[in-house]
Design a protein around this motif. Structure first.
Motif, PDB file in Angstrom:
ATOM      1  N   LYS A   2       0.848  -1.182   0.000  1.00  0.00           N
ATOM      2  CA  LYS A   2       0.000   0.000   0.000  1.00  0.00           C
ATOM      3  C   LYS A   2       0.887   1.237   0.000  1.00  0.00           C
ATOM      4  O   LYS A   2       1.957   1.246   0.609  1.00  0.00           O
ATOM      5  CB  LYS A   2      -0.909   0.019   1.231  1.00  0.00           C
ATOM      6  N   SER A   3       0.449   2.271  -0.679  1.00  0.00           N
ATOM      7  CA  SER A   3       1.223   3.506  -0.694  1.00  0.00           C
ATOM      8  C   SER A   3       0.284   4.692  -0.676  1.00  0.00           C
ATOM      9  O   SER A   3      -0.848   4.615  -1.161  1.00  0.00           O
ATOM     10  CB  SER A   3       2.135   3.574  -1.918  1.00  0.00           C
ATOM     11  N   ALA A   4       0.770   5.776  -0.102  1.00  0.00           N
ATOM     12  CA  ALA A   4       0.031   7.035  -0.080  1.00  0.00           C
ATOM     13  C   ALA A   4       1.009   8.155  -0.351  1.00  0.00           C
ATOM     14  O   ALA A   4       2.201   8.056  -0.030  1.00  0.00           O
ATOM     15  CB  ALA A   4      -0.655   7.232   1.270  1.00  0.00           C
ATOM     16  N   VAL A   5       0.505   9.226  -0.972  1.00  0.00           N
ATOM     17  CA  VAL A   5       1.383  10.335  -1.310  1.00  0.00           C
ATOM     18  C   VAL A   5       0.891  11.599  -0.631  1.00  0.00           C
ATOM     19  O   VAL A   5      -0.303  11.880  -0.586  1.00  0.00           O
ATOM     20  CB  VAL A   5       1.472  10.534  -2.844  1.00  0.00           C
ATOM     21  N   GLU A   6       1.852  12.360  -0.100  1.00  0.00           N
ATOM     22  CA  GLU A   6       1.565  13.666   0.510  1.00  0.00           C
ATOM     23  C   GLU A   6       2.307  14.721  -0.288  1.00  0.00           C
ATOM     24  O   GLU A   6       3.524  14.624  -0.495  1.00  0.00           O
ATOM     25  CB  GLU A   6       2.033  13.688   1.971  1.00  0.00           C
ATOM     26  N   THR A   7       1.580  15.723  -0.746  1.00  0.00           N
ATOM     27  CA  THR A   7       2.197  16.794  -1.524  1.00  0.00           C
ATOM     28  C   THR A   7       2.801  17.821  -0.572  1.00  0.00           C
ATOM     29  O   THR A   7       2.076  18.522   0.138  1.00  0.00           O
ATOM     30  CB  THR A   7       1.167  17.469  -2.439  1.00  0.00           C
ATOM     31  N   LEU A   8       4.131  17.887  -0.539  1.00  0.00           N
ATOM     32  CA  LEU A   8       4.821  18.839   0.334  1.00  0.00           C
ATOM     33  C   LEU A   8       4.897  20.216  -0.316  1.00  0.00           C
ATOM     34  O   LEU A   8       4.902  21.233   0.377  1.00  0.00           O
ATOM     35  CB  LEU A   8       6.224  18.319   0.652  1.00  0.00           C
ATOM     36  N   SER A   9       5.003  20.226  -1.633  1.00  0.00           N
ATOM     37  CA  SER A   9       5.010  21.465  -2.413  1.00  0.00           C
ATOM     38  C   SER A   9       4.663  21.066  -3.834  1.00  0.00           C
ATOM     39  O   SER A   9       4.589  19.872  -4.153  1.00  0.00           O
ATOM     40  CB  SER A   9       6.382  22.139  -2.349  1.00  0.00           C
ATOM     41  N   PRO A  10       4.440  22.036  -4.718  1.00  0.00           N
ATOM     42  CA  PRO A  10       4.123  21.657  -6.106  1.00  0.00           C
ATOM     43  C   PRO A  10       5.211  20.831  -6.782  1.00  0.00           C
ATOM     44  O   PRO A  10       4.956  20.199  -7.812  1.00  0.00           O
ATOM     45  CB  PRO A  10       3.950  23.014  -6.798  1.00  0.00           C
ATOM     46  N   THR A  11       6.429  20.815  -6.203  1.00  0.00           N
ATOM     47  CA  THR A  11       7.526  20.079  -6.830  1.00  0.00           C
ATOM     48  C   THR A  11       8.162  19.056  -5.908  1.00  0.00           C
ATOM     49  O   THR A  11       9.233  18.531  -6.215  1.00  0.00           O
ATOM     50  CB  THR A  11       8.615  21.050  -7.314  1.00  0.00           C
ATOM     51  N   GLU A  78       7.628   1.015  -7.605  1.00  0.00           N
ATOM     52  CA  GLU A  78       6.221   0.628  -7.703  1.00  0.00           C
ATOM     53  C   GLU A  78       5.314   1.721  -7.140  1.00  0.00           C
ATOM     54  O   GLU A  78       4.254   2.017  -7.704  1.00  0.00           O
ATOM     55  CB  GLU A  78       5.984  -0.686  -6.961  1.00  0.00           C
ATOM     56  N   ALA A  79       5.734   2.330  -6.041  1.00  0.00           N
ATOM     57  CA  ALA A  79       4.930   3.386  -5.424  1.00  0.00           C
ATOM     58  C   ALA A  79       4.869   4.617  -6.325  1.00  0.00           C
ATOM     59  O   ALA A  79       3.820   5.271  -6.431  1.00  0.00           O
ATOM     60  CB  ALA A  79       5.504   3.748  -4.061  1.00  0.00           C
ATOM     61  N   LEU A  80       5.975   4.938  -6.995  1.00  0.00           N
ATOM     62  CA  LEU A  80       5.970   6.055  -7.942  1.00  0.00           C
ATOM     63  C   LEU A  80       4.963   5.809  -9.050  1.00  0.00           C
ATOM     64  O   LEU A  80       4.165   6.684  -9.404  1.00  0.00           O
ATOM     65  CB  LEU A  80       7.373   6.244  -8.538  1.00  0.00           C
ATOM     66  N   GLN A  81       5.006   4.600  -9.609  1.00  0.00           N
ATOM     67  CA  GLN A  81       4.100   4.267 -10.708  1.00  0.00           C
ATOM     68  C   GLN A  81       2.654   4.256 -10.238  1.00  0.00           C
ATOM     69  O   GLN A  81       1.753   4.719 -10.944  1.00  0.00           O
ATOM     70  CB  GLN A  81       4.495   2.914 -11.299  1.00  0.00           C
ATOM     71  N   GLU A  82       2.428   3.747  -9.042  1.00  0.00           N
ATOM     72  CA  GLU A  82       1.075   3.657  -8.494  1.00  0.00           C
ATOM     73  C   GLU A  82       0.454   5.030  -8.300  1.00  0.00           C
ATOM     74  O   GLU A  82      -0.758   5.212  -8.440  1.00  0.00           O
ATOM     75  CB  GLU A  82       1.135   2.906  -7.154  1.00  0.00           C
ATOM     76  N   ASN A  83       1.304   6.022  -7.997  1.00  0.00           N
ATOM     77  CA  ASN A  83       0.806   7.373  -7.732  1.00  0.00           C
ATOM     78  C   ASN A  83       1.089   8.344  -8.872  1.00  0.00           C
ATOM     79  O   ASN A  83       0.915   9.551  -8.715  1.00  0.00           O
ATOM     80  CB  ASN A  83       1.422   7.903  -6.433  1.00  0.00           C
ATOM     81  N   SER A  84       1.553   7.812 -10.011  1.00  0.00           N
ATOM     82  CA  SER A  84       1.800   8.615 -11.223  1.00  0.00           C
ATOM     83  C   SER A  84       2.722   9.793 -10.941  1.00  0.00           C
ATOM     84  O   SER A  84       2.461  10.932 -11.336  1.00  0.00           O
ATOM     85  CB  SER A  84       0.464   9.126 -11.792  1.00  0.00           C
TER      86      SER A  84
END
Length: 473
Positions: A2-11, A78-84
């Protein structure tokens, strides 16, 4: 997993990844196999040591660490690909939780490609300067051609600007000859400049057999920028005699019978050259207009890396040209702060342009075939002065092919934008921008090469605008 992404900044993004212990078992088995090959245990052949024995001899923790080190890169990708997500740099990975037979948890912070909202790039309008060939331009080119066929005659008088002198030159510091700063029998055109400050002024008025000394600063070597004493001796003075610009010269220097035909050809060639320059300027103007329509957040780490690379490249080029940054800034009429500010602006524009062109390439569903890649490899090899096969081998061995493919796609994207643009010169005439070539030139319709994509147009546009260096995405 399982993976989740948090946006820290636009980049910049932070991935949190959970890997069930069951998914670690293949890596755990591989770790036992690897360690079994590395240790000697009495009673067991190398590579045949059972896991239980390895746990006693080496420790279960060492095996677990080996397994985690192997699985982390795989699960990160895999996590990068999962979250595009498209990473732009190496991640900062931290294992936040891991116990034997428990779920592995880790985080990864990484700079990522920002989201880009493409503006309407169909029919962008831009303006460039008129193409003008003056009589002075033609005379200058004709003069250069005459100089190629000029003769040198010895003269018994002091040297003047435009004369050729044969000189012996020696630079010393504290009485010692500077290594690499001594030449004998060198031919030099008085007034040419670009060698040593003060040399032309010293030579003007000197006759054969005379010697003078002057103070100057070295522009290369270990003592670059330091003052030295320079002794120059003139052994011969020659006057350049140019051939008359007449029909005989036209027949000698070209395929034409008359000087009128020669001069007409010179004017036509100058016109073609200026039209090619205009096409490159149009390409840059269109890209500039596109950049004005969109605001893109840029990863500062990427900007800093690119700035350092380009600054270093400029310094290397100046050193190879035998000059210093101080001399370059003086010639350009810039301060160091102005140079840095200009370089920063150009780098930011170049990086932003790459992000835009990447998105255009995706939207247009552009691709690259083997022939295009081969042609691009050859061009890049020629630009760097390398053998094409050796260059290609190096690119494949070091996994640089994806970068080259991206360069081609950006060039295609820019060509797509430019060919739909409406660019006029200052007189209001529309500039023909069909069949844009990699160097910004326009191919003729009957020329098969005109159908080739502008493989490096985006890269060159960014490089030219940033002190003529390489861009990176």
């Amino acid at each position: 997993m399982k993976s989740a992404v948090e946006t820290l900044s636009p980049t910049r993004a932070k991935l949190t990844v959970e890997v069930p212990f069951e998914e670690l078992k293949p890596s755990l088995d591989a770790a036992y196999t690897k360690i079994a090959q590395q240790i000697n245990v009495p009673g067991f052949r190398r590579g045949k040591v059972p896991p239980m024995v390895i746990d006693r001899q080496v420790g279960r923790e060492a095996v677990l660490n080996e397994a985690v080190n192997e699985v982390l890169p795989q699960k990160y990708i895999e996590a990068l690909q999962e979250n595009s997500l498209e990473p732009l740099a190496q991640p900062e990975i931290e294992v936040t939780k891991f116990e034997d037979n428990e779920t592995l948890e880790f985080t990864a912070e990484v700079d990522v490609k920002p989201e880009v909202e493409l503006p309407d790039y169909e029919g962008i309008e831009a303006e460039v300067e008129d193409v003008t060939v003056t009589d002075d331009d033609v005379e200058e080119q004709a003069g250069a051609l005459r100089e190629r066929f000029a003769t040198l005659n010895d003269v018994d008088r002091p040297a003047a600007d435009g004369d050729f002198v044969t000189i012996d030159l020696k630079a010393t510091q504290d009485g010692e000859v500077v290594e690499g700063a001594e030449v004998t029998g060198m031919s030099y055109k008085v007034g040419r400049g670009g060698m040593l400050d003060g040399l032309d002024e010293t030579l003007a008025g000197m006759s054969a057999g005379e010697q003078q000394t002057f103070t100057s600063q070295l522009v290369g070597g270990d003592l670059v920028g330091q003052e030295v004493e320079v002794a120059v001796a003139v052994t011969a003075v020659q006057e350049q005699e140019l051939p008359a610009l007449d029909d005989d010269f036209a027949q000698l220097a070209s395929e034409f019978d008359t000087v009128e035909e020669l001069m007409a050809d010179v004017r036509e060639r100058l016109g073609r050259g200026k039209r090619l320059e205009q096409a490159a300027a149009a390409r840059d103007a269109v890209l500039e207009r596109l950049l004005e329509q969109v605001s893109i957040p840029l990863p500062e780490s990427l900007v800093t890396e690119e700035l350092n690379a380009r600054r270093q490249s400029v310094e290397q080029q100046l050193a190879q040209a035998g000059t210093t940054m101080e001399a370059y800034l003086e010639e350009e009429g810039q301060t160091q702060d102005e140079f840095e500010a200009d370089l920063d602006r150009r780098v930011r524009d170049a990086v932003a342009a790459q992000f835009i062109l990447d998105e255009v390439a995706k939207k247009e569903e552009l691709g690259v075939d083997q022939n295009e890649l081969s042609q691009h490899l050859v061009r890049r090899a020629q630009q760097s002065g390398q053998d094409p096969q050796e260059f290609a081998n190096h690119m494949f061995e070091h996994n640089h092919i994806p970068e080259l493919v991206q360069e081609i796609l950006r060039g295609k994207a820019l060509a797509t934008i430019v060919e739909s643009a409406v660019v006029k010169d200052a007189s209001g005439t529309v500039v023909d921008l069909k069949n844009l070539q990699p160097d910004g030139t326009i191919g003729e319709p009957e020329d098969e090469s005109a159908e080739e994509p502008a493989a490096e147009a985006a890269e060159e546009s960014a490089e030219e605008s940033a002190a003529e260096e390489p861009a990176q995405a």
